[in-house]
Design an enzyme around this catalytic site. Structure first.
Site, PDB file in Angstrom:
ATOM      1  N   CYS A  90       0.841  -1.193   0.000  1.00  0.00           N
ATOM      2  CA  CYS A  90       0.000   0.000   0.000  1.00  0.00           C
ATOM      3  C   CYS A  90       0.883   1.254   0.000  1.00  0.00           C
ATOM      4  O   CYS A  90       1.997   1.241   0.513  1.00  0.00           O
ATOM      5  CB  CYS A  90      -0.891  -0.010   1.243  1.00  0.00           C
ATOM      6  N   ASP A 138       0.484   3.731   1.754  1.00  0.00           N
ATOM      7  CA  ASP A 138       0.440   4.282   3.114  1.00  0.00           C
ATOM      8  C   ASP A 138       1.849   4.561   3.651  1.00  0.00           C
ATOM      9  O   ASP A 138       2.712   3.684   3.632  1.00  0.00           O
ATOM     10  CB  ASP A 138      -0.290   3.272   4.022  1.00  0.00           C
ATOM     11  N   ARG A 175       2.947   4.690   6.487  1.00  0.00           N
ATOM     12  CA  ARG A 175       3.335   3.926   7.673  1.00  0.00           C
ATOM     13  C   ARG A 175       3.802   2.521   7.329  1.00  0.00           C
ATOM     14  O   ARG A 175       4.088   1.727   8.220  1.00  0.00           O
ATOM     15  CB  ARG A 175       2.150   3.837   8.649  1.00  0.00           C
ATOM     16  N   HIS A 215      -2.033  -4.399   4.966  1.00  0.00           N
ATOM     17  CA  HIS A 215      -1.779  -3.910   6.322  1.00  0.00           C
ATOM     18  C   HIS A 215      -3.094  -3.563   7.019  1.00  0.00           C
ATOM     19  O   HIS A 215      -4.087  -3.217   6.372  1.00  0.00           O
ATOM     20  CB  HIS A 215      -0.835  -2.697   6.310  1.00  0.00           C
ATOM     21  N   CYS A 242      -5.872   0.055   7.037  1.00  0.00           N
ATOM     22  CA  CYS A 242      -5.658   0.584   5.688  1.00  0.00           C
ATOM     23  C   CYS A 242      -6.790   1.563   5.348  1.00  0.00           C
ATOM     24  O   CYS A 242      -7.960   1.185   5.319  1.00  0.00           O
ATOM     25  CB  CYS A 242      -5.616  -0.561   4.677  1.00  0.00           C
TER      26      CYS A 242
HETATM   27 CO    CO Z   1      -3.358   1.056   3.049  1.00  0.00          CO
END
Ligand code: CO
Length: 210
Positions: free
Chosen positions: A38, A40, A42, A94, A97
């Protein structure tokens, strides 16, 4: 900008270790892994495995989609399998999400909602299991797992993988979930035997961990 200052520090540290570090790095890449994750912030795929430059070929998008009509993803897959000949493909989902949550809640953004449509359909397919869970966060986190499994299936059923298995030289495919509450990864079970029965996975595909 502090990012560029950090970059100078990073390059200096590596050169202290080996004055020829970047000369060697410039020659070629031979990564063993393709990871799809992803976008993302993090979930920084290289740094969470202490991976060196050159070790992991990475594709990221919102909610780690391996959509078989996405030319960007397919090009990455084809190049990884046919040219780089990676040994492992790892689909990384993850918990927490935002993309997965957006698939259910909507974000009033046409493009994002369109992109998340496969996850919305997945939610509908598994609504019985998911709606039995205690709260929305458990639903989204389980949906993230199901999504990682589903995206692994997309890779395995792609003509790129089928052709590679026909040639007898192909990567194994894994699905992992990043547990953002602990910082650790969990391996998700892939129902390979079932997928072979319905013709999605090439009958000659065998998981290998070498
Ligand atoms: Co995500």
């Amino acid at each position: 900008m502090h990012l560029l200052d950090n970059n100078k520090q990073w390059a200096e540290d590596l050169l202290k270790r080996d004055p020829d570090y970047f000369k060697k790095l410039a020659v070629e890449q031979q990564p063993k892994y393709l990871m799809i994750g992803c976008s993302d912030s993090r979930v920084p795929l290289s740094s969470m495995f202490l991976a060196e430059p050159g070790e992991i070929f990475i594709h990221r998008n919102i909610a780690n989609q391996a959509n078989l009509s996405d030319l960007n993803f397919l090009s990455v897959l084809e190049y990884s399998v046919d040219v780089l000949q990676v040994k492992h493909i790892i689909m990384v989902g993850h918990y927490r999400c935002g993309g997965v949550a957006a698939a259910i809640e909507g974000v009033h953004r046409v493009l994002v909602e369109n992109w998340m449509n496969p996850v919305r359909l997945l939610f509908k397919r598994h609504s019985k299991e998911l709606e039995a869970l205690e709260d929305n966060q458990h639903i989204y986190d389980r949906l993230s797992e199901l999504n990682a499994i589903e995206q692994s299936l997309n890779i395995l059923r792609s003509p790129i993988m089928h052709n590679a298995v026909n040639r007898g030289h192909y990567p194994s495919v894994d699905a992992w979930i990043f547990d953002i509450y602990t910082g650790l990864f969990k391996i998700l079970d892939l129902p390979i035997t079932e997928w072979k029965k319905v013709g999605y996975v090439h009958p000659g595909y065998k998981y290998h961990d070498d």
